[in-house]
Design an enzyme around this catalytic site. Structure first.
Site, PDB file in Angstrom:
ATOM      1  CG  ASP A 167      -5.003 157.837  35.734  1.00  0.00           C
ATOM      2  OD1 ASP A 167      -3.861 158.002  35.272  1.00  0.00           O
ATOM      3  OD2 ASP A 167      -5.608 156.752  35.680  1.00  0.00           O
ATOM      4  NE  ARG A 212       8.531 150.922  27.044  1.00  0.00           N
ATOM      5  CZ  ARG A 212       8.176 149.869  27.827  1.00  0.00           C
ATOM      6  NH1 ARG A 212       9.085 149.089  28.343  1.00  0.00           N
ATOM      7  NH2 ARG A 212       6.909 149.626  28.063  1.00  0.00           N
ATOM      8  CE  LYS A 213      12.253 155.215  33.679  1.00  0.00           C
ATOM      9  NZ  LYS A 213      12.958 154.774  34.892  1.00  0.00           N
TER      10      LYS A 213
HETATM   11  C1  LIG Z   1      -6.527 160.072  24.380  1.00  0.00           C
HETATM   12  C2  LIG Z   1      -6.279 159.174  25.520  1.00  0.00           C
HETATM   13  C3  LIG Z   1      -6.882 159.682  26.829  1.00  0.00           C
HETATM   14  C4  LIG Z   1      -6.505 158.779  27.953  1.00  0.00           C
HETATM   15  C5  LIG Z   1      -6.908 159.362  29.292  1.00  0.00           C
HETATM   16  C6  LIG Z   1      -7.026 158.337  30.363  1.00  0.00           C
HETATM   17  C7  LIG Z   1      -5.661 157.848  30.822  1.00  0.00           C
HETATM   18  C8  LIG Z   1      -5.860 156.722  31.801  1.00  0.00           C
HETATM   19  C9  LIG Z   1      -4.555 156.015  31.977  1.00  0.00           C
HETATM   20  C10 LIG Z   1      -4.759 154.802  32.849  1.00  0.00           C
HETATM   21  O1  LIG Z   1      -5.474 154.873  33.819  1.00  0.00           O
HETATM   22  S1  LIG Z   1      -3.944 153.359  32.432  1.00  0.00           S
HETATM   23  C11 LIG Z   1      -4.676 152.172  33.562  1.00  0.00           C
HETATM   24  C12 LIG Z   1      -3.889 151.968  34.825  1.00  0.00           C
HETATM   25  N1  LIG Z   1      -2.560 151.416  34.520  1.00  0.00           N
HETATM   26  C13 LIG Z   1      -2.399 150.106  34.286  1.00  0.00           C
HETATM   27  O2  LIG Z   1      -3.303 149.306  34.308  1.00  0.00           O
HETATM   28  C14 LIG Z   1      -0.980 149.703  33.964  1.00  0.00           C
HETATM   29  C15 LIG Z   1      -0.686 148.271  34.404  1.00  0.00           C
HETATM   30  N2  LIG Z   1       0.763 148.034  34.266  1.00  0.00           N
HETATM   31  C16 LIG Z   1       1.271 147.691  33.042  1.00  0.00           C
HETATM   32  O3  LIG Z   1       0.589 147.458  32.073  1.00  0.00           O
HETATM   33  C17 LIG Z   1       2.763 147.608  32.979  1.00  0.00           C
HETATM   34  O4  LIG Z   1       3.288 147.358  34.256  1.00  0.00           O
HETATM   35  C18 LIG Z   1       3.408 148.898  32.399  1.00  0.00           C
HETATM   36  C19 LIG Z   1       2.930 149.161  30.979  1.00  0.00           C
HETATM   37  C20 LIG Z   1       3.097 150.130  33.281  1.00  0.00           C
HETATM   38  C21 LIG Z   1       4.930 148.724  32.394  1.00  0.00           C
HETATM   39  O5  LIG Z   1       5.211 147.432  31.904  1.00  0.00           O
HETATM   40  P1  LIG Z   1       6.308 147.199  30.785  1.00  0.00           P
HETATM   41  O6  LIG Z   1       6.637 145.736  30.792  1.00  0.00           O
HETATM   42  O7  LIG Z   1       5.891 147.803  29.492  1.00  0.00           O
HETATM   43  O8  LIG Z   1       7.544 148.065  31.309  1.00  0.00           O
HETATM   44  P2  LIG Z   1       8.788 147.597  32.179  1.00  0.00           P
HETATM   45  O9  LIG Z   1       8.386 146.789  33.339  1.00  0.00           O
HETATM   46  O10 LIG Z   1       9.801 147.051  31.215  1.00  0.00           O
HETATM   47  O11 LIG Z   1       9.308 148.998  32.731  1.00  0.00           O
HETATM   48  C22 LIG Z   1       9.736 150.045  31.859  1.00  0.00           C
HETATM   49  C23 LIG Z   1      10.378 151.107  32.744  1.00  0.00           C
HETATM   50  O12 LIG Z   1       9.359 151.686  33.588  1.00  0.00           O
HETATM   51  C24 LIG Z   1       9.670 151.441  34.976  1.00  0.00           C
HETATM   52  N3  LIG Z   1       8.425 151.109  35.661  1.00  0.00           N
HETATM   53  C25 LIG Z   1       7.465 150.271  35.234  1.00  0.00           C
HETATM   54  N4  LIG Z   1       6.463 150.196  36.123  1.00  0.00           N
HETATM   55  C26 LIG Z   1       6.809 151.021  37.134  1.00  0.00           C
HETATM   56  C27 LIG Z   1       6.167 151.396  38.341  1.00  0.00           C
HETATM   57  N5  LIG Z   1       4.974 150.917  38.686  1.00  0.00           N
HETATM   58  N6  LIG Z   1       6.814 152.259  39.152  1.00  0.00           N
HETATM   59  C28 LIG Z   1       8.007 152.786  38.810  1.00  0.00           C
HETATM   60  N7  LIG Z   1       8.644 152.490  37.653  1.00  0.00           N
HETATM   61  C29 LIG Z   1       8.070 151.600  36.843  1.00  0.00           C
HETATM   62  C30 LIG Z   1      10.619 150.265  34.968  1.00  0.00           C
HETATM   63  O13 LIG Z   1      11.443 150.267  36.128  1.00  0.00           O
HETATM   64  C31 LIG Z   1      11.426 150.535  33.702  1.00  0.00           C
HETATM   65  O14 LIG Z   1      12.347 151.564  33.953  1.00  0.00           O
HETATM   66  P3  LIG Z   1      13.828 151.545  33.275  1.00  0.00           P
HETATM   67  O15 LIG Z   1      13.558 151.669  31.769  1.00  0.00           O
HETATM   68  O16 LIG Z   1      14.534 152.727  33.853  1.00  0.00           O
HETATM   69  O17 LIG Z   1      14.436 150.220  33.641  1.00  0.00           O
END
Ligand SMILES: CCCCCCCCCC(=O)SCCNC(=O)CCNC(=O)[C@H](O)C(C)(C)COP(=O)(O)OP(=O)(O)OC[C@H]1O[C@@H](n2cnc3c(N)ncnc32)[C@H](O)[C@@H]1OP(=O)(O)O
Length: 248
Positions: A167, A212-213
Site C-alpha cells: 500500500d 479519477r482512478k
Molecule cells: C507522499 C504520500 C505517501 C503516501 C503513502 C501511503 C499511502 C497510503 C494510502 C492509504 O492507505 S489510504 C487509507 C485507506 N483508504 C481509505 O481509507 C479510503 C476510504 N474510502 C474513501 O475515502 C472513498 O470511498 C474514496 C475516496 C476511495 C472514493 O470515494 P469518492 O466519493 O471520492 O469516489 P466515488 O465513490 O465517487 O468513486 C469514484 C470512482 O471510483 C470507483 N470506486 C470508488 N471506490 C471503489 C472501490 N472500493 N472499488 C472499486 N471502485 C471504486 C467508483 O466506482 C467511481 O468510478 P467511476 O468514476 O467509473 O464511476
C-alpha cells in the site's frame, strides 16, 4: 477557511512534485554512502530522512541502494541536474508537514501523527526501505529489508506488514503520478513466504489512469528475480483536500 484550503491545496501540489532539491547526490560505494549520508543528515536543517542507509542495512540492501541511487539524477557543480529518468524519494517522516500549508492539515488531522511505516526508532527493527521512481517508464522500485518486529509465521514476515508495504509503495507511486489519492481497493495474492531479515524488491507499475482512478500492479520479488513472493493490484481514487478535512 477558504484561505486555509487554498494553502493546503498548494501544499498538496508541491508534495506531489517531490522537489529535486530534496534528493541527495549520488553515492557510489557502500561505505562512503553511509558516512556521507550521516554527515549530510547531521548538518541538514531538514528532518531525518529515514530512507537513507543506516548501520542496520545488510549487504544486499546496500548493494541495491547503490545500484539504483547511482542511476538517479545527480547535481553537477553548477547546481544543474543531469537528466535521468530515475529519482530517489526521501521519507521526511510525514512529508505532509514539510510542504507549504501541510502544517495546518497535520494539525487538523493529528499533530503527532507520523507515516505508519516510519514509526519505530530502532534502526533495522521493522520497515527499512528506500523508493526510487522512474519517470519515463512510470514505474517505481522499493528495496525493502524486513526487521524482526514484523514477524508473522515463525521466521517469516507478517502478511499485514507485506500489505502495508504494498500500500505504501503503490500509494506513493500513485501520488507521484496522480496527486493526492486514497486506496479504494487492494487485492493481494501471497505466493511464497518472505524470510524475516531478508531484503526484497517491490516493483510498482502503472496499468491505467481513467479519470479519477489510477490502477497499479505490484510484485514483491526476491532480489535476484527468481522468486515471486507476492503480487497485487491496487485502485487509487484521486481526492481533493476537503475529503481529508471533512473526514471523507
Ligand atoms: C507522499 C504520500 C505517501 C503516501 C503513502 C501511503 C499511502 C497510503 C494510502 C492509504 O492507505 S489510504 C487509507 C485507506 N483508504 C481509505 O481509507 C479510503 C476510504 N474510502 C474513501 O475515502 C472513498 O470511498 C474514496 C475516496 C476511495 C472514493 O470515494 P469518492 O466519493 O471520492 O469516489 P466515488 O465513490 O465517487 O468513486 C469514484 C470512482 O471510483 C470507483 N470506486 C470508488 N471506490 C471503489 C472501490 N472500493 N472499488 C472499486 N471502485 C471504486 C467508483 O466506482 C467511481 O468510478 P467511476 O468514476 O467509473 O464511476
Amino acid at each position: 477557511m477558504a484561505r486555509m484550503l487554498r494553502r493546503l491545496r498548494k501544499g498538496f501540489q508541491s508534495l506531489t512534485s517531490f522537489s529535486a532539491a530534496t534528493i541527495q547526490p549520488n553515492l557510489s560505494a557502500s561505505e562512503s554512502s553511509r558516512s556521507e549520508v550521516a554527515l549530510l543528515s547531521f548538518f541538514s536543517p531538514k528532518p531525518r530522512d529515514f530512507s537513507l542507509p543506516n548501520s542496520s542495512w545488510g549487504s544486499e540492501m546496500m548493494r541495491l541502494y547503490d545500484h539504483y541511487n547511482s542511476q538517479c539524477e545527480a547535481e553537477t557543480e553548477g547546481g544543474q541536474t543531469q537528466g535521468s529518468p530515475w529519482q530517489r524519494l526521501p521519507s521526511y517522516n510525514r512529508s505532509l508537514k514539510y510542504a507549504p500549508g501541510g502544517v495546518y492539515l497535520s494539525k487538523i488531522v493529528q499533530s503527532k501523527a507520523r507515516l505508519f511505516t516510519r514509526n519505530i526508532r530502532e534502526p533495522g527493527a521493522a520497515f527499512e526501505y528506500a523508493l526510487f521512481v522512474n519517470k519515463g517508464e512510470k514505474k517505481c522500485v522499493c528495496i525493502f529489508q524486513a526487521g524482526w518486529l514484523l514477524e508473522g509465521p515463525p521466521g517469516h514476515v507478517h502478511g499485514g506488514a507485506i500489505a502495508t508495504m504494498i500500500d505504501t509503495v503503490t500509494g506513493t507511486h500513485a501520488t507521484f503520478l496522480s496527486g493526492p489519492i486514497m486506496t479504494a481497493n487492494l487485492n493481494i495474492a501471497y505466493r511464497s513466504p518472505i524470510p524475516l531479515g531478508s531484503t526484497v524488491l517491490i516493483e510498482s507499475s502503472l496499468d491505467t489512469q481513467e479519470g479519477r482512478k489510477t490502477f497499479i500492479s505490484c510484485k514483491v520479488m526476491s532480489t535476484d528475480g527468481s522468486k515471486l513472493h507476492t503480487e497485487a493490484t491496487v485502485l487509487f481514487v484521486s481526492i481533493n483536500v476537503s475529503h481529508l478535512v471533512r473526514g471523507g
